[in-house]
Enzyme design. Structure first.
Site, mmCIF file in Angstrom:
data_model
loop_
_atom_site.group_PDB
_atom_site.id
_atom_site.type_symbol
_atom_site.label_atom_id
_atom_site.label_comp_id
_atom_site.label_asym_id
_atom_site.label_seq_id
_atom_site.Cartn_x
_atom_site.Cartn_y
_atom_site.Cartn_z
ATOM 1 N N TRP B 304 0.727 -1.208 -0.053
ATOM 2 C CA TRP B 304 -0.120 0.033 -0.274
ATOM 3 C C TRP B 304 0.903 1.212 0.054
ATOM 4 C CZ3 TRP B 304 -0.051 3.560 3.843
ATOM 5 C CH2 TRP B 304 -0.944 4.719 3.953
ATOM 6 N N HIS B 305 2.068 1.232 0.601
ATOM 7 C CA HIS B 305 3.015 2.316 0.734
ATOM 8 C C HIS B 305 3.309 2.775 -0.871
ATOM 9 C CE1 HIS B 305 2.842 1.328 5.056
ATOM 10 N NE2 HIS B 305 3.084 2.519 5.075
ATOM 11 N N GLY B 306 3.566 1.683 -1.474
ATOM 12 C CA GLY B 306 3.884 2.124 -2.900
ATOM 13 C C GLY B 306 4.452 1.028 -3.818
ATOM 14 N N TYR B 451 5.449 11.081 4.156
ATOM 15 C CA TYR B 451 4.335 10.434 3.677
ATOM 16 C C TYR B 451 3.376 11.133 2.824
ATOM 17 C CZ TYR B 451 3.933 6.125 6.338
ATOM 18 O OH TYR B 451 4.157 4.778 6.583
ATOM 19 N N PHE B 454 3.054 9.013 -0.540
ATOM 20 C CA PHE B 454 2.223 7.765 -0.336
ATOM 21 C C PHE B 454 0.706 8.186 -0.968
ATOM 22 C CE2 PHE B 454 5.469 6.696 2.798
ATOM 23 C CZ PHE B 454 6.201 6.243 2.120
#
Lengths: 302, 454
Positions: B304-306, B451, B454
């Site tokens: 999900w972060h990237g 963040y 993201f």
């Protein structure tokens, strides 16, 4: 110890506003970069944060007080030459800089100033890269009112003015700064990428010289001295670099301090902090020599 | 000001418009994606609310697929194509769609909302309330991830004539100043070391490698928790209480405790919307299935972060850590001494951050090699240049010392805000933090929020 929440809010916001107001007032009163008041005749030194300080000083202080510029990286940053060939010079050299960064400073100066003479250092470090460091291209005007570089230079100036000791004791109003390097002499082959010519950096150098000449500034190139043992190890690279760059930039007189006639000076280890930077007393000696050579170069060009 | 006039829900309209302007400000082209997502999900929620039986479940499944497809289209399509090209030697074209700001956050927020609607935990909103909830400016870009049931019932406060109490506003200002100083002073002081270290991986000793990776852990902690503090404080200024996101996580003595304290709103999402459904998909609940579910949920959370395998491995490392931690607890194995537990937890999250910060898996493994470099365990050469020179060296060292104390000792900002009283010390702290942050912000030394990427 306790107060009402309303009072807390009012007090907090008022104190913040008052502190910002006081900082602004102090910036106007001390104005260490010479941007907020008329800087004509003032003597302002750069104590640290050379990039920010010189960026702002080039906006008003340099055009108001100087007719000439020394443009280059750190190799000449500690050269104190207030007058060269009869011209009041400002040392615009930027420690760790390259030609693109130095051009940013000159661009500031050219907005309000006209200069008779520009001494441009020719060194591989100038054209190796076009990277801009430490946000030199994003400095905002508000930094001259309240910022860490401003506060530091305000405090340093006040300490000096009060006669209190300060480590940058020999910073001078003509842009010369003290180099914080330690004695470190060596003679090793330099990596090949040191001698690479970065096309955007070269283009910027061409544009800079062109702009100066179009504005009637006499340009003289100076090849700064390199510690002889290191120079000899890398001699072919240095010579090839110079041979390559000279036809690529606008023509102007060249004073090369790496020729054999200066080898005794360059071979004396007491003259160098490291292979590229002169000790203060050697810089003084070098400046005297340069004064004579620049006068000769200017006379022969006429 | 709007509250002074009898205009019904005008304050909420102003907040909605301000939130949309805030969102669109950096790149107006992003706005249609947010508005489209809001409208689409609002319609889906109403559809779920009006359906019954199996149809209701099918609509939810369709909604989830649509939201994940929306997220994937912008965030993961290139990654999937690149991976397939690499594995099968194909030449699938890369769409190269620029991903809209905050897409990961507002998509997850709405997935939670749809599931909550399906489970009848919240009723389907009006479009106005839904748009205000999703686009609320404190959290739309970088969280905390907020559940509708936590936020929606507070909306009457937005329109209340009397506005939030002065005590609440004072608390918000106090928390905002603490968050700001965490971001602009502390996070940036550690980013110097992390950036310097990552630029010269090849020459690290083991000690330097741990210092550099820990600096990154501290950078991201102060960066993200500082942002979260400011988000919570901004919402509080309007009388809205959004969930806290950090609770001194670097002091955790187990990896389970770490995730109970780090990015709390994401942990809550992972537990409720990933781990639980994965567990429910198994026929039997055993220690092994629980471990598999944990690793799978954390791996998805990592992704999900990237779109990078480094994030996948970051999630897997934490998943494995959590699984081992669970087994250790359930098998009632002997508890480690406090300091040793903390050190072990510290080592796990540092290894995780080595993956998280690295541009690719190869670099990450190089860094791990350096962290466990027994040939050069205590070299310190790199330390000489880590913080630059001159006055900034002193400034950064002072900020780093304060940061270490703040991260590992004393009260967290969340605790400080909860214990807030309008006293002279809190006044002095707020003023000092605000002025220091202002000075940094105006000094061309601040790096962007981590963040926000993201």
């Amino acid at each position: 110890m306790r107060m009402t929440a309303r009072r807390w809010i009012a007090l907090t916001l008022t104190t913040i506003a008052a502190a910002i107001g006081l900082a602004t007032l102090a910036a106007f009163m001390i104005d260490p970069f010479g941007v907020l008041r008329d800087p004509t005749g003032r003597k302002l030194s750069v104590y640290d944060f050379e990039r920010n300080a010189k960026f702002f000083m080039n906006q008003r202080y340099v055009p108001a007080n100087f007719d000439g510029l020394i443009i280059g990286a750190s190799s000449a940053a500690n050269w104190d030459m207030p007058v060269l060939g009869g011209t009041r010079m400002y040392n615009d050299c930027l420690p760790g800089g390259n030609i693109v960064e130095e051009s940013i400073l000159v661009d500031q100066a050219l907005r309000k100033g006209r200069f008779k003479l520009a001494v441009i250092l020719l060194s591989p470090i100038e054209t190796r890269t076009h990277e801009i460091h430490d946000g030199l291209d994003t400095i905002r005007s508000s930094e001259a009112i309240a910022s860490i570089p401003l506060l530091y230079n305000e405090a340093a100036g006040l300490l000096r003015a009060s006669g209190l000791p300060f480590r940058k004791s020999d910073a001078s109003p003509d842009g010369k700064v003290e180099l914080p390097y330690r004695k470190n002499l060596y003679a090793e082959p330099l990596p090949p990428d040191v001698f690479q010519i970065d096309p955007p950096a070269l283009l910027r150098e061409q544009q800079l010289v062109g702009t100066l000449e179009n504005r009637g500034t006499r340009v003289i190139y100076v090849v700064p001295p390199v510690y002889e043992p290191l120079y000899q190890v890398n001699r072919s690279s240095y010579e090839a670099w110079l041979k390559t760059i000279l036809p690529l930039i606008p023509r102007a007189p060249v004073i090369n301090l790496n020729t054999p006639e200066y080898s005794v000076f360059r071979g004396d280890s007491s003259n160098f902090i490291d292979p590229f930077h002169l000790e203060p007393q050697a810089a003084t000696e070098e400046v005297e020599l340069l004064g004579r050579l620049v006068s000769q170069a200017a006379a022969s060009a006429n | 000001m709007v509250r002074r006039f009898p205009l019904g829900r005008a304050p909420q309209i102003c907040i909605l418009l301000a939130s949309l302007v805030f969102y669109a400000w950096p790149k107006p082209a992003n706005l249609p994606y947010l508005l489209g997502s809001i409208l689409g999900n609002w319609l889906l929620a109403r559809w779920i609310a009006s359906a019954t039986g199996l149809a209701r479940k099918r609509i939810l499944q369709l909604s989830l697929v649509l939201n994940l497809a929306f997220l994937c289209a912008f965030k993961y399509l290139d990654f999937i194509a690149e991976t397939l090209n690499g594995v099968f030697g194909r030449h699938l074209p890369l769409p190269g769609l620029a991903f809209p700001l905050g897409i990961s956050f507002f998509t997850l927020t709405q997935i939670m909302y749809l599931v909550d609607c399906y489970e009848q935990l919240v009723p389907a909103n009006t479009l106005f309330d839904h748009a205000t909830f999703v686009s609320f400016f404190p959290y739309v870009i970088s969280g905390p991830l907020s559940r509708a049931k936590r936020i929606l019932h507070q909306f009457p406060v937005l329109n209340a004539r009397e506005g939030p109490a002065a005590e609440l506003v004072a608390r918000a200002l106090y928390l905002f100043s603490l968050g700001l100083v965490k971001k602009v002073v502390l996070a940036d002081a550690f980013s110097r070391v992390a950036d310097y270290g990552w630029a010269s991986i090849a020459s690290w000793s083991a000690l330097e490698a741990w210092v550099v990776v820990t600096s990154y852990a501290l950078q991201i902690y102060f960066d993200f928790s500082g942002y979260s503090d400011m988000a919570i404080a901004s919402a509080l200024l309007f009388g809205i209480d959004i969930p806290r996101n950090f609770d001194a996580p670097l002091r955790a003595k187990s990896i389970i405790e770490y995730w109970q304290r780090w990015h709390i709103s994401l942990t809550s999402f992972i537990t409720t919307y990933l781990y639980t459904p994965i567990m429910q998909s198994f026929r039997r609940i055993t220690l092994a299935t629980s471990a598999v579910a944990t690793i799978a949920a954390m791996t998805i959370a990592g992704l999900w972060h990237g779109p990078n395998w480094t994030y996948v491995l970051f999630g897997t490392v934490h998943g494995a850590g959590l699984a081992i931690n669970q087994v250790w607890r359930r098998k009632k194995m002997p508890a480690l001494p406090g300091f040793l537990s903390w050190l072990l937890t510290f080592a796990v999250y540092d290894v995780g951050f080595a993956f998280f910060r690295s541009p690719d898996v190869t670099s990450a493994f190089k860094i791990l090699g350096r962290m466990f470099n027994w040939h050069d365990p205590f070299g310190t050469f790199l330390f000489l240049g880590m913080n630059g020179r001159g006055p900034m060296l002193v400034i950064y060292l002072a900020a780093q010392a304060c940061g270490i104390c703040a991260a590992f000792l004393g009260k967290s900002t969340d605790q400080l805000a909860r214990d807030f009283k309008p006293t002279w010390p809190s006044y002095a702290a707020a003023v000092a933090c605000a002025l220091l942050a202002f000075l940094y912000l105006n000094s061309n030394v601040v790096t962007p929020f981590v963040y926000a990427g993201f």
